[in-house]
Design an enzyme around this catalytic site. Sequence first.
Site, mmCIF file in Angstrom:
data_model
loop_
_atom_site.group_PDB
_atom_site.id
_atom_site.type_symbol
_atom_site.label_atom_id
_atom_site.label_comp_id
_atom_site.label_asym_id
_atom_site.label_seq_id
_atom_site.Cartn_x
_atom_site.Cartn_y
_atom_site.Cartn_z
ATOM 1 C CG ASN A 1 -2.098 -0.838 1.191
ATOM 2 O OD1 ASN A 1 -2.301 -1.550 0.227
ATOM 3 N ND2 ASN A 1 -2.917 -0.787 2.220
ATOM 4 C CG MET B 1 -6.191 -16.734 9.148
ATOM 5 S SD MET B 1 -7.474 -16.473 10.395
ATOM 6 C CE MET B 1 -6.794 -17.357 11.799
ATOM 7 C CG HIS C 1 -2.189 -7.122 -1.383
ATOM 8 N ND1 HIS C 1 -3.362 -7.376 -2.031
ATOM 9 C CD2 HIS C 1 -2.532 -6.648 -0.142
ATOM 10 C CE1 HIS C 1 -4.383 -7.073 -1.228
ATOM 11 N NE2 HIS C 1 -3.909 -6.641 -0.082
ATOM 12 C CE LYS D 1 -5.800 -13.530 10.433
ATOM 13 N NZ LYS D 1 -5.493 -12.290 9.717
#
Length: 437
Positions: free
Chosen positions: A311, A345, A366, A436
Amino acid sequence: MTDQTYNVILPDKGVPIKAWTKGVPLEDAAQKQLLNVASLPFIYKWVAAMPDVHWGIGATVGSVIPTRGAIIPAAVGVDIGCGMMAVQTTLHANQLPDHLHGIREAIERAVPVGRTDNGGKNDRGAWRDTPAHHLDVWAKMEPAYAAIVVKYPKLNHAQRINHLGTLGTGNHFIEVVFDENENVWFLLHSGSRGVGNRFGTFFIELAKNDMRQWMIHLPDRDLAYLPQGTEHFEDYVRAVHWAQDYALANRELMMGNIIRAVRESGLVPEFAAGHVATAASAVPRSEASAPGTKSGEAPVSPLTIVSCHHNYVAWELHYGENVLVTRKGAVRAREGDMGIIPGSMGARSYIVRGKGNPESFMSCSHGAGRAMSRAEAKRRFTVEDHVKATAGVECRKDADVIDETPMAYKSIDAVMEAQKDLVEVVHTLRQVVCVKG
């Protein structure tokens, strides 16, 4: 041409869109956003859409937007400099313990994750007592930050130091992964945290105010832009490059702390890892490659290190002209550039090498890209669904991560097939631990 690897979308107004979406769904909302961007008068040649393209704010996530004479802050977004880092180690899968919960706990103790207290002083995702080596890195970055904030005091963020070396929330993660030879890697995904968010939000609104003042009408107000040569353009470029360097330093500090934590956990034998030189993070850089290397060169260490923004905005030479290239959810993939394309995941991730395809402005995806919104994922899937989808991965398996469940993402296999003319696969990774916030 019959062997064309991308789809071409021709708008009624504006430049073409070259979309690497063969075999991958392109939602109507995302296509509408691509058409909106393509209609802007300062787009250079065409817009490139990567196979993970999906709806975003203003511009689609998974798009490459080259511009002449203007920059769109919302196309960069608010997680300025968000990206990936991967480090190869000498550990082998058979040297890890049978139960990996202890490894996960060691990582979570070494890196603040998540967000509480609305990001305030009791935020569990920030340092309470910032490590000394983090302060050393901040000291080198602080003068440039101070120069930005003195002009725009609203950009000052209370957690600017305490967020350095922290993960955040959402789709940001830390993983322990195995490659095709069962070698162990550490992988992470994060950005510029609260300070980058504040920079991005502020300049997006500043651009919108300029559009109103100049009575410029846009197909989407989130495509408000800053014309080159204006004071706000120069200020934004300075701020966005600083935030990109902050994001890179953030990842390098986290990675160093992760390696140290696993070494000291007592759960694995001594091991070597690619050297992460965090002190160098303060050196201003608008691009990211393997630390200690120039992009496109082989890393100095025999153990691979890959680092890449996805980004960001940078000046680049394309088709003989120096233009601004904004990659919102896309990785630079010049010939020889190393990159990271993560799956979800419960899916594979990839270390890739760029092929330097000029038609994508030397870019690739990405990640896998979202197949649905976070709200839709929470409506559609249960904790039981998530547990099944992440079987064999040591990770959170609760209701608060359902929006990140593998089924919320596109097929990484389809995404990789759609961009085989953009990158080649160097390593295939599968995760065994996922952290996470």
